[in-house]
Design a protein around this motif. Sequence first.
Motif, PDB file in Angstrom:
ATOM      1  N   VAL A  55      82.766  19.855  18.074  1.00 31.97           N
ATOM      2  CA  VAL A  55      83.112  21.180  17.562  1.00 31.97           C
ATOM      3  C   VAL A  55      83.557  21.059  16.116  1.00 31.97           C
ATOM      4  O   VAL A  55      84.162  20.058  15.711  1.00 31.97           O
ATOM      5  N   THR A  56      83.234  22.090  15.343  1.00 26.38           N
ATOM      6  CA  THR A  56      83.611  22.154  13.932  1.00 26.38           C
ATOM      7  C   THR A  56      84.594  23.297  13.736  1.00 26.38           C
ATOM      8  O   THR A  56      84.434  24.365  14.327  1.00 26.38           O
ATOM      9  N   VAL A  57      85.628  23.060  12.925  1.00 25.59           N
ATOM     10  CA  VAL A  57      86.569  24.129  12.591  1.00 25.59           C
ATOM     11  C   VAL A  57      86.389  24.528  11.140  1.00 25.59           C
ATOM     12  O   VAL A  57      86.214  23.692  10.258  1.00 25.59           O
ATOM     13  N   ALA A  58      86.415  25.845  10.909  1.00 25.64           N
ATOM     14  CA  ALA A  58      86.403  26.395   9.559  1.00 25.64           C
ATOM     15  C   ALA A  58      87.566  27.375   9.452  1.00 25.64           C
ATOM     16  O   ALA A  58      88.092  27.840  10.458  1.00 25.64           O
ATOM     17  N   GLY A  59      87.946  27.678   8.219  1.00 25.54           N
ATOM     18  CA  GLY A  59      89.063  28.600   8.008  1.00 25.54           C
ATOM     19  C   GLY A  59      89.813  28.243   6.751  1.00 25.54           C
ATOM     20  O   GLY A  59      89.266  27.625   5.834  1.00 25.54           O
ATOM     21  N   VAL A  60      91.077  28.622   6.718  1.00 25.44           N
ATOM     22  CA  VAL A  60      91.909  28.427   5.530  1.00 25.44           C
ATOM     23  C   VAL A  60      93.226  27.776   5.931  1.00 25.44           C
ATOM     24  O   VAL A  60      93.913  28.253   6.837  1.00 25.44           O
ATOM     25  N   LEU A  61      93.573  26.675   5.255  1.00 25.24           N
ATOM     26  CA  LEU A  61      94.829  25.976   5.504  1.00 25.24           C
ATOM     27  C   LEU A  61      95.633  25.877   4.210  1.00 25.24           C
ATOM     28  O   LEU A  61      95.062  25.731   3.126  1.00 25.24           O
ATOM     29  N   GLY A  62      96.967  25.942   4.325  1.00 25.23           N
ATOM     30  CA  GLY A  62      97.828  25.696   3.190  1.00 25.23           C
ATOM     31  C   GLY A  62      97.984  24.200   2.960  1.00 25.23           C
ATOM     32  O   GLY A  62      98.268  23.453   3.904  1.00 25.23           O
ATOM     33  N   ALA A  63      97.798  23.766   1.729  1.00 22.13           N
ATOM     34  CA  ALA A  63      97.853  22.331   1.431  1.00 22.13           C
ATOM     35  C   ALA A  63      99.234  21.745   1.689  1.00 22.13           C
ATOM     36  O   ALA A  63      99.367  20.556   1.982  1.00 22.13           O
ATOM     37  N   GLY A  64     100.270  22.596   1.610  1.00 25.70           N
ATOM     38  CA  GLY A  64     101.633  22.100   1.735  1.00 25.70           C
ATOM     39  C   GLY A  64     101.978  21.521   3.088  1.00 25.70           C
ATOM     40  O   GLY A  64     102.850  20.648   3.191  1.00 25.70           O
ATOM     41  N   ASN A  65     101.326  21.983   4.152  1.00 29.29           N
ATOM     42  CA  ASN A  65     101.602  21.416   5.483  1.00 29.29           C
ATOM     43  C   ASN A  65     100.310  21.207   6.271  1.00 29.29           C
ATOM     44  O   ASN A  65     100.288  21.328   7.494  1.00 29.29           O
ATOM     45  N   ALA A  66      99.244  20.866   5.546  1.00 23.03           N
ATOM     46  CA  ALA A  66      97.948  20.650   6.202  1.00 23.03           C
ATOM     47  C   ALA A  66      97.931  19.394   7.058  1.00 23.03           C
ATOM     48  O   ALA A  66      97.064  19.239   7.918  1.00 23.03           O
ATOM     49  N   GLY A  67      98.901  18.502   6.854  1.00 24.62           N
ATOM     50  CA  GLY A  67      98.918  17.235   7.578  1.00 24.62           C
ATOM     51  C   GLY A  67      98.919  17.400   9.090  1.00 24.62           C
ATOM     52  O   GLY A  67      98.287  16.613   9.805  1.00 24.62           O
ATOM     53  N   ALA A  68      99.623  18.433   9.578  1.00 21.48           N
ATOM     54  CA  ALA A  68      99.689  18.652  11.029  1.00 21.48           C
ATOM     55  C   ALA A  68      98.304  18.976  11.585  1.00 21.48           C
ATOM     56  O   ALA A  68      97.938  18.537  12.688  1.00 21.48           O
ATOM     57  N   PHE A  69      97.527  19.725  10.831  1.00 19.30           N
ATOM     58  CA  PHE A  69      96.178  20.085  11.261  1.00 19.30           C
ATOM     59  C   PHE A  69      95.233  18.888  11.135  1.00 19.30           C
ATOM     60  O   PHE A  69      94.423  18.628  12.031  1.00 19.30           O
ATOM     61  N   GLU A  70      95.356  18.176  10.040  1.00 21.83           N
ATOM     62  CA  GLU A  70      94.495  17.013   9.827  1.00 21.83           C
ATOM     63  C   GLU A  70      94.724  15.971  10.908  1.00 21.83           C
ATOM     64  O   GLU A  70      93.772  15.326  11.381  1.00 21.83           O
ATOM     65  N   VAL A  85      94.134  25.674   0.370  1.00 19.38           N
ATOM     66  CA  VAL A  85      94.631  26.450  -0.766  1.00 19.38           C
ATOM     67  C   VAL A  85      96.091  26.081  -1.005  1.00 19.38           C
ATOM     68  O   VAL A  85      96.737  25.444  -0.164  1.00 19.38           O
ATOM     69  N   ALA A  86      96.607  26.485  -2.143  1.00 20.98           N
ATOM     70  CA  ALA A  86      98.008  26.206  -2.454  1.00 20.98           C
ATOM     71  C   ALA A  86      98.913  26.962  -1.479  1.00 20.98           C
ATOM     72  O   ALA A  86      98.574  28.054  -1.005  1.00 20.98           O
ATOM     73  N   GLY A  87     100.078  26.379  -1.185  1.00 19.39           N
ATOM     74  CA  GLY A  87     101.043  27.020  -0.296  1.00 19.39           C
ATOM     75  C   GLY A  87     101.073  26.366   1.068  1.00 19.39           C
ATOM     76  O   GLY A  87     100.497  25.288   1.278  1.00 19.39           O
ATOM     77  N   GLU A  88     101.752  27.001   1.998  1.00 15.26           N
ATOM     78  CA  GLU A  88     101.894  26.460   3.342  1.00 15.26           C
ATOM     79  C   GLU A  88     101.354  27.422   4.387  1.00 15.26           C
ATOM     80  O   GLU A  88     101.516  28.643   4.260  1.00 15.26           O
ATOM     81  N   THR A  89     100.725  26.869   5.403  1.00 17.99           N
ATOM     82  CA  THR A  89     100.310  27.659   6.552  1.00 17.99           C
ATOM     83  C   THR A  89     101.554  28.178   7.260  1.00 17.99           C
ATOM     84  O   THR A  89     102.567  27.481   7.357  1.00 17.99           O
ATOM     85  N   ARG A  90     101.484  29.397   7.761  1.00 21.97           N
ATOM     86  CA  ARG A  90     102.642  30.030   8.395  1.00 21.97           C
ATOM     87  C   ARG A  90     103.104  29.262   9.632  1.00 21.97           C
ATOM     88  O   ARG A  90     102.348  28.512  10.246  1.00 21.97           O
ATOM     89  N   ILE A  91     104.365  29.483   9.999  1.00 23.16           N
ATOM     90  CA  ILE A  91     104.933  28.937  11.229  1.00 23.16           C
ATOM     91  C   ILE A  91     105.255  30.101  12.155  1.00 23.16           C
ATOM     92  O   ILE A  91     105.946  31.050  11.760  1.00 23.16           O
ATOM     93  N   ASN A  92     104.724  30.068  13.369  1.00 24.09           N
ATOM     94  CA  ASN A  92     105.024  31.080  14.376  1.00 24.09           C
ATOM     95  C   ASN A  92     106.041  30.521  15.376  1.00 24.09           C
ATOM     96  O   ASN A  92     105.864  29.410  15.875  1.00 24.09           O
TER      97      ASN A  92
END
Length: 313
Positions: A55-70, A85-92
Amino acid sequence: MTRILTLTLNPAIDRTVTLDRLVPGAVHRARAVRDDAGGKGINVASCLADWGLPVTVAGVLGAGNAGAFEALFSAKGIEDRCVCVAGETRINLKLVDPAGTTDVNLPGLALGPATLRAVRAVLAEATGPDVLAVLAGSLPAGAETGLYAELTAELKGRGTRVLLDASGPPLAAALAAETLPDVVKPNRHELEEWAGRPLPALADVVGAAADLVRRGVPLVAVSLGAEGAVFVRENEALHALAPAIEVASTVGAGDALVAGLVAGLAADLRLADTARVALAFAAGKLTRAGANLPGREQVEAIARTVEVRALTV
């Protein structure tokens, strides 16, 4: 072989906080906390990878906390085509106590024109007639309400099959468009919003789903929580119900159902067997924290216990 791509434009890190009891206005001490990289499409991809599908994922991630996704993508062998992109992905926040789960969803990153062009370029490269694309989740700030409708038309113009799992105005816009998704997966509340009326009984749900099929959506799957799910296409309606199961976490259960639906569609299973796999994915996920499945043998065992019965359309 069908290739699978999921799109998540408003991903999140799900922070699950376990409490003895949630009391509004009180100070609480957490019993446990865990972070899971998520967002609807990413959760779907995570479950599909557990099942053994590429499976392939596409979308938008914030570079500031992309490590969790990577880390998630690396651990599960998921191909990462996300735009950073610059910034952080939101936390829910998900506050869990014996009474259930209370969700606090924070706003996500704004989607600028350049970022959207980059996402569209990824989709143009990664999709085609052999792809089943899952468009899932809310739209971030900066995205027009009709974006899913536009993307559906673009993807289907390349011969890609499209499954849409969205809600509110973006779902309504996609369902009012000239080019419709191949599959939609609302829950009961989302279907009620589209229908403009309450749908208290199973027959009401089937009737509204059948209206969507007559509108031109080939397959409608409606998740009903503890009541299972309804699957409706032309001249066929099924109700699937999984057995009661010990629940570790409900986080990502609806996304697991979508993943099971995708797995069934990718394997070209009969609708009844697709329903069994979808419910087994959802039930199996309930035994795990985060959007994770147990082993394939355990999921297949659950699938054999899923009750599927025909309904009148």
